[in-house]
Design a protein around this motif. Structure first.
Motif, PDB file in Angstrom:
ATOM      1  N   HIS A 149       7.843 -14.930  -8.101  1.00 41.82           N
ATOM      2  CA  HIS A 149       7.440 -14.965  -6.693  1.00 41.82           C
ATOM      3  C   HIS A 149       8.617 -14.578  -5.798  1.00 41.82           C
ATOM      4  CE1 HIS A 149       4.831 -16.377  -3.416  1.00 41.82           C
ATOM      5  NE2 HIS A 149       5.896 -16.945  -2.883  1.00 41.82           N
ATOM      6  N   TRP A 150       9.765 -15.147  -6.106  1.00 43.39           N
ATOM      7  CA  TRP A 150      10.997 -14.881  -5.338  1.00 43.39           C
ATOM      8  C   TRP A 150      11.353 -13.400  -5.403  1.00 43.39           C
ATOM      9  CZ3 TRP A 150      16.543 -16.460  -7.148  1.00 43.39           C
ATOM     10  CH2 TRP A 150      17.451 -16.269  -6.103  1.00 43.39           C
ATOM     11  N   GLN A 151      11.235 -12.780  -6.576  1.00 41.55           N
ATOM     12  CA  GLN A 151      11.593 -11.377  -6.733  1.00 41.55           C
ATOM     13  C   GLN A 151      10.693 -10.476  -5.887  1.00 41.55           C
ATOM     14  OE1 GLN A 151      14.229  -9.919  -8.192  1.00 41.55           O
ATOM     15  NE2 GLN A 151      13.410  -8.053  -7.273  1.00 41.55           N
ATOM     16  N   PHE A 152       9.404 -10.766  -5.846  1.00 40.83           N
ATOM     17  CA  PHE A 152       8.484  -9.980  -5.018  1.00 40.83           C
ATOM     18  C   PHE A 152       8.882 -10.054  -3.547  1.00 40.83           C
ATOM     19  CE2 PHE A 152       5.708  -9.938  -8.694  1.00 40.83           C
ATOM     20  CZ  PHE A 152       4.983  -8.762  -8.542  1.00 40.83           C
ATOM     21  N   LEU A 153       9.199 -11.261  -3.077  1.00 39.19           N
ATOM     22  CA  LEU A 153       9.543 -11.429  -1.662  1.00 39.19           C
ATOM     23  C   LEU A 153      10.885 -10.780  -1.329  1.00 39.19           C
ATOM     24  CD1 LEU A 153       8.337 -15.070  -0.941  1.00 39.19           C
ATOM     25  CD2 LEU A 153       7.083 -12.921  -0.812  1.00 39.19           C
ATOM     26  N   ARG A 154      11.843 -10.881  -2.227  1.00 39.97           N
ATOM     27  CA  ARG A 154      13.131 -10.214  -2.006  1.00 39.97           C
ATOM     28  C   ARG A 154      12.956  -8.699  -1.905  1.00 39.97           C
ATOM     29  NH1 ARG A 154      17.490 -12.250  -6.313  1.00 39.97           N
ATOM     30  NH2 ARG A 154      15.652 -12.176  -7.645  1.00 39.97           N
ATOM     31  N   SER A 155      12.124  -8.141  -2.795  1.00 41.85           N
ATOM     32  CA  SER A 155      11.892  -6.697  -2.777  1.00 41.85           C
ATOM     33  C   SER A 155      11.195  -6.262  -1.497  1.00 41.85           C
ATOM     34  CB  SER A 155      11.047  -6.291  -3.994  1.00 41.85           C
ATOM     35  OG  SER A 155      11.727  -6.555  -5.195  1.00 41.85           O
ATOM     36  N   CYS A 156      10.239  -7.076  -1.060  1.00 42.86           N
ATOM     37  CA  CYS A 156       9.517  -6.763   0.170  1.00 42.86           C
ATOM     38  C   CYS A 156      10.472  -6.728   1.361  1.00 42.86           C
ATOM     39  CB  CYS A 156       8.405  -7.793   0.393  1.00 42.86           C
ATOM     40  SG  CYS A 156       7.453  -7.545   1.903  1.00 42.86           S
ATOM     41  N   PHE A 157      11.333  -7.734   1.478  1.00 40.85           N
ATOM     42  CA  PHE A 157      12.254  -7.793   2.610  1.00 40.85           C
ATOM     43  C   PHE A 157      13.347  -6.730   2.513  1.00 40.85           C
ATOM     44  CE2 PHE A 157      10.357 -11.723   3.982  1.00 40.85           C
ATOM     45  CZ  PHE A 157      10.642 -11.755   5.347  1.00 40.85           C
ATOM     46  N   ALA A 158      13.725  -6.361   1.298  1.00 42.75           N
ATOM     47  CA  ALA A 158      14.724  -5.293   1.145  1.00 42.75           C
ATOM     48  C   ALA A 158      14.197  -3.998   1.744  1.00 42.75           C
ATOM     49  CB  ALA A 158      15.063  -5.104  -0.337  1.00 42.75           C
ATOM     50  N   GLN A 173       0.822  -1.214   0.000  1.00 40.53           N
ATOM     51  CA  GLN A 173       0.000   0.000   0.000  1.00 40.53           C
ATOM     52  C   GLN A 173       0.863   1.275   0.000  1.00 40.53           C
ATOM     53  OE1 GLN A 173      -2.874  -0.090   3.157  1.00 40.53           O
ATOM     54  NE2 GLN A 173      -3.813  -2.007   2.469  1.00 40.53           N
ATOM     55  N   THR A 174       1.992   1.237   0.692  1.00 36.00           N
ATOM     56  CA  THR A 174       2.823   2.435   0.847  1.00 36.00           C
ATOM     57  C   THR A 174       3.751   2.675  -0.336  1.00 36.00           C
ATOM     58  OG1 THR A 174       2.799   2.097   3.253  1.00 36.00           O
ATOM     59  CG2 THR A 174       4.460   3.607   2.368  1.00 36.00           C
ATOM     60  N   TYR A 175       4.407   1.621  -0.800  1.00 33.65           N
ATOM     61  CA  TYR A 175       5.468   1.798  -1.793  1.00 33.65           C
ATOM     62  C   TYR A 175       5.115   1.348  -3.211  1.00 33.65           C
ATOM     63  CZ  TYR A 175       8.218   2.256   2.502  1.00 33.65           C
ATOM     64  OH  TYR A 175       8.693   2.649   3.729  1.00 33.65           O
ATOM     65  N   ARG A 176       4.036   0.619  -3.392  1.00 36.33           N
ATOM     66  CA  ARG A 176       3.779   0.019  -4.694  1.00 36.33           C
ATOM     67  C   ARG A 176       2.433   0.410  -5.311  1.00 36.33           C
ATOM     68  NH1 ARG A 176       8.487  -0.836  -3.859  1.00 36.33           N
ATOM     69  NH2 ARG A 176       9.650  -2.734  -4.336  1.00 36.33           N
ATOM     70  N   ARG A 177       1.386   0.357  -4.543  1.00 35.15           N
ATOM     71  CA  ARG A 177       0.024   0.411  -5.098  1.00 35.15           C
ATOM     72  C   ARG A 177      -0.237   1.611  -5.994  1.00 35.15           C
ATOM     73  NH1 ARG A 177      -4.822   0.014  -0.916  1.00 35.15           N
ATOM     74  NH2 ARG A 177      -3.965   2.055  -0.297  1.00 35.15           N
ATOM     75  N   GLU A 178       0.218   2.785  -5.597  1.00 35.39           N
ATOM     76  CA  GLU A 178      -0.095   3.998  -6.344  1.00 35.39           C
ATOM     77  C   GLU A 178       0.787   4.200  -7.574  1.00 35.39           C
ATOM     78  OE1 GLU A 178      -2.779   5.544  -5.495  1.00 35.39           O
ATOM     79  OE2 GLU A 178      -2.971   4.140  -3.813  1.00 35.39           O
ATOM     80  N   HIS A 179       1.743   3.317  -7.782  1.00 38.11           N
ATOM     81  CA  HIS A 179       2.705   3.529  -8.865  1.00 38.11           C
ATOM     82  C   HIS A 179       2.666   2.437  -9.929  1.00 38.11           C
ATOM     83  CE1 HIS A 179       4.368   6.550  -6.172  1.00 38.11           C
ATOM     84  NE2 HIS A 179       4.423   5.630  -5.222  1.00 38.11           N
ATOM     85  N   VAL A 180       1.692   1.529  -9.834  1.00 43.73           N
ATOM     86  CA  VAL A 180       1.649   0.411 -10.783  1.00 43.73           C
ATOM     87  C   VAL A 180       0.282   0.321 -11.430  1.00 43.73           C
ATOM     88  CG1 VAL A 180       3.398  -0.901  -9.520  1.00 43.73           C
ATOM     89  CG2 VAL A 180       0.972  -1.241  -8.976  1.00 43.73           C
ATOM     90  N   SER A 181       0.213  -0.403 -12.544  1.00 44.14           N
ATOM     91  CA  SER A 181      -1.052  -0.605 -13.260  1.00 44.14           C
ATOM     92  C   SER A 181      -1.910  -1.631 -12.538  1.00 44.14           C
ATOM     93  CB  SER A 181      -0.765  -1.086 -14.677  1.00 44.14           C
ATOM     94  OG  SER A 181      -0.188  -2.390 -14.645  1.00 44.14           O
ATOM     95  N   GLN A 182      -3.162  -1.743 -12.988  1.00 44.99           N
ATOM     96  CA  GLN A 182      -4.066  -2.718 -12.386  1.00 44.99           C
ATOM     97  C   GLN A 182      -3.555  -4.138 -12.587  1.00 44.99           C
ATOM     98  OE1 GLN A 182      -6.882  -2.064 -10.480  1.00 44.99           O
ATOM     99  NE2 GLN A 182      -6.680  -4.254 -10.076  1.00 44.99           N
ATOM    100  N   VAL A 183      -2.964  -4.389 -13.746  1.00 42.76           N
ATOM    101  CA  VAL A 183      -2.412  -5.723 -14.004  1.00 42.76           C
ATOM    102  C   VAL A 183      -1.334  -6.065 -12.983  1.00 42.76           C
ATOM    103  CG1 VAL A 183      -1.100  -7.107 -15.659  1.00 42.76           C
ATOM    104  CG2 VAL A 183      -2.942  -5.628 -16.473  1.00 42.76           C
ATOM    105  N   THR A 184      -0.446  -5.102 -12.705  1.00 45.88           N
ATOM    106  CA  THR A 184       0.625  -5.344 -11.733  1.00 45.88           C
ATOM    107  C   THR A 184       0.070  -5.453 -10.312  1.00 45.88           C
ATOM    108  OG1 THR A 184       2.122  -4.114 -13.171  1.00 45.88           O
ATOM    109  CG2 THR A 184       2.876  -4.543 -10.933  1.00 45.88           C
ATOM    110  N   LYS A 185      -0.967  -4.672 -10.010  1.00 45.47           N
ATOM    111  CA  LYS A 185      -1.623  -4.799  -8.697  1.00 45.47           C
ATOM    112  C   LYS A 185      -2.124  -6.222  -8.496  1.00 45.47           C
ATOM    113  CE  LYS A 185      -3.198   0.003  -8.293  1.00 45.47           C
ATOM    114  NZ  LYS A 185      -4.371   0.903  -8.303  1.00 45.47           N
ATOM    115  N   ASN A 186      -2.679  -6.798  -9.550  1.00 51.23           N
ATOM    116  CA  ASN A 186      -3.170  -8.178  -9.448  1.00 51.23           C
ATOM    117  C   ASN A 186      -2.036  -9.152  -9.175  1.00 51.23           C
ATOM    118  OD1 ASN A 186      -5.785  -7.354  -9.888  1.00 51.23           O
ATOM    119  ND2 ASN A 186      -5.766  -7.797 -12.075  1.00 51.23           N
ATOM    120  N   LYS A 187      -0.842  -8.854  -9.685  1.00 55.42           N
ATOM    121  CA  LYS A 187       0.309  -9.717  -9.410  1.00 55.42           C
ATOM    122  C   LYS A 187       0.685  -9.666  -7.928  1.00 55.42           C
ATOM    123  CE  LYS A 187       2.357  -9.455 -14.032  1.00 55.42           C
ATOM    124  NZ  LYS A 187       3.557  -9.044 -14.817  1.00 55.42           N
TER     125      LYS A 187
END
Length: 462
Positions: free
Chosen positions: A195-204, A136-150
């Motif tokens: 999946h791995w990339q999303f989790l790595r980014s989250c933990f970073a 919600q803080t770092y991603r939601r407002e900067h991505v398309s609906q398709v990426t939000k679904n990811k």
């Protein structure tokens, strides 16, 4: 009950049949009456009982199958063209229940609060809550609906696992590896790495925010489904059609080029199958074929092609400008490109520019209005990628070419350029990638062939 199947039918036999034929399978009736199933069927027909609306028992096997995939008795009744009341009675009598469909991963994410407002209190934050906050803080407002679904898909997969409820600061590499081992067993390599990339980014970001001291997903070894495949399965995967070969590309390109020249003299041809004015179809051949042609010649994403306008066809420089896409899945309007690197000008040959200008004159000649000034989205007709893929498959089959999808036209462009020794940085820029990593990952074996050829050239010079 009588056991001799050849004996005459009595009133008691027929009464039993009339009382039970609605709820009881024919095989069971035959056993109770001591007769063959064929005899029971014939007697039911003779008594005038064999209407679709009443003969529930004859659908026994279909009812069991439908119960697995249907949401209600009404759905099954409609599928069989029978009344709901006797159907529900029959199903209860035979213990056939509706099986609940599993909740989709995206729905699971919603149910677990991916879009609900959240505040983090203190440092004792679970991975699940931090992921929601991070998205919600770092991603939601900067991505398309398709990426939000990811993001929802990743969260939906995570939130049902034990790792979700652990404090994010206590999750170590072992826990991260266990999670990826679980996920990798049933998913392909590309899905696992996403999946791995999303989790790595989250933990970073969790490390940057002070909720974790280290990124446990940084140094692990993901597993994936292909590692468990047999040699035969790996060979089948390797041989799967991924793009057009050079000869196929040339054959398809010439078919489109000459076909379009004639098609622009014709009125709109509607329908994926080639029938003129096919009722209810929103796919116009001249529109679809021109868009497919652009995809073949540029490697642009499907949404980028649909996002083109007349102003994007640059006559003076022989380029196609890409600075927006078309949201064909949700809002049917223009939207931002996938990333900054996707904003680009793609050089094309003069043939491509000429065809696009002929196409625009064709639109004007037959007074076809497009949505919001776009080139390929006709007014009041929704665009579906599935329709384009169907039309593309029909054309390729006619040309005796194994079908591929619109997205694989993009792969075709990359593979051809790699084969022609075009620098990877230039290929990445043309396709709108931020760097060459995706090129190297998807086309690694082609790059190996190019490297081997280069090494032979070097040896030849020495």
């Amino acid at each position: 009950m009588r056991k001799n199947s050849k004996s005459a039918w009595t009133q008691d036999d027929e009464k039993y049949l009339i009382d039970n034929y609605k709820q009881t399978p024919y095989a069971e009736l035959a056993e109770k009456l001591g007769r063959s199933k064929q005899a029971v069927t014939a007697r039911i027909s003779l008594l005038g009982l064999d209407t679709k609306r009443n003969l529930i028992g004859m659908y026994h096997d279909r009812i069991i199958k439908l119960a697995r995939d249907s949401d209600s008795y009404a759905d099954i009744a409609r599928a069989l063209d029978v009344d709901i009341s006797p159907l529900s009675q029959y199903m209860r009598k035979h213990n056939i229940g509706l099986q609940q469909k599993p909740v989709s991963v995206g729905k699971l994410a919603i149910l677990n609060g991916i879009e609900d407002p959240i505040k983090l209190n203190g440092k004792n934050v679970t991975f699940k809550n931090y992921f929601i906050y991070w998205y919600q803080t770092y991603r939601r407002e900067h991505v398309s609906q398709v990426t939000k679904n990811k993001y929802r898909l990743v969260f939906g997969r995570v939130c049902s696992q034990p790792i979700a409820d652990e404090l994010i600061g206590t999750i170590d590499r072992g826990t991260a590896q266990e999670h990826m081992n679980w996920f990798g067993k049933d998913h392909s390599k590309n899905t696992v790495y996403d999946h791995w990339q999303f989790l790595r980014s989250c933990f970073a970001d969790a490390v940057s925010d002070g909720y974790a001291k280290m990124n446990p997903f940084e140094n692990i070894r993901p597993i994936f489904k292909e590692q468990q495949h047999t040699v035969a399965q790996l060979k089948e995967k390797r041989d799967e059609k991924k793009w057009l070969e050079v000869e196929e590309y040339s054959k398809f390109k010439y078919w489109l080029t000459f076909g379009l020249q004639g098609a622009y003299n014709e009125p709109p041809i509607i329908g994926t199958s080639g029938k003129r004015n096919e009722a209810g179809s929103g796919l116009v051949h001249q529109v679809a074929h021109t868009a497919i042609f652009v995809g073949l010649k540029t490697g642009a994403r499907f949404g980028e092609i649909l996002g083109l306008t007349r102003e994007d066809i640059l006559d003076d420089t022989n380029e196609i400008n890409i600075d927006k896409t078309w949201d064909y899945k949700y809002k049917q309007t223009f939207q931002k490109t996938k990333n900054i690197a996707s904003i680009r000008k793609v050089p094309v040959d003069r043939e491509t520019i000429d065809i696009l200008f002929r196409y625009m004159r064709w639109l004007d000649q037959f007074e076809l209005e497009t949505d919001q000034g776009s080139l390929f989205n006709l007014k009041d007709l929704k665009t579906y990628s599935s329709s384009y893929n169907t039309r593309l498959a029909i054309i390729l089959k006619e040309l005796d070419i194994e079908p591929i999808t619109m997205h694989k036209l993009r792969h075709t462009q990359a593979s051809l350029l790699i084969a022609k020794d075009v620098p990877l940085e230039l290929i990445a820029k043309r396709l709108g990638h931020t760097d060459t990593l995706m090129i190297r990952r998807v086309y690694g074996h082609l790059l190996k062939e190019t490297e081997d050829k280069g090494n032979r050239m070097i040896v030849g010079f020495l």
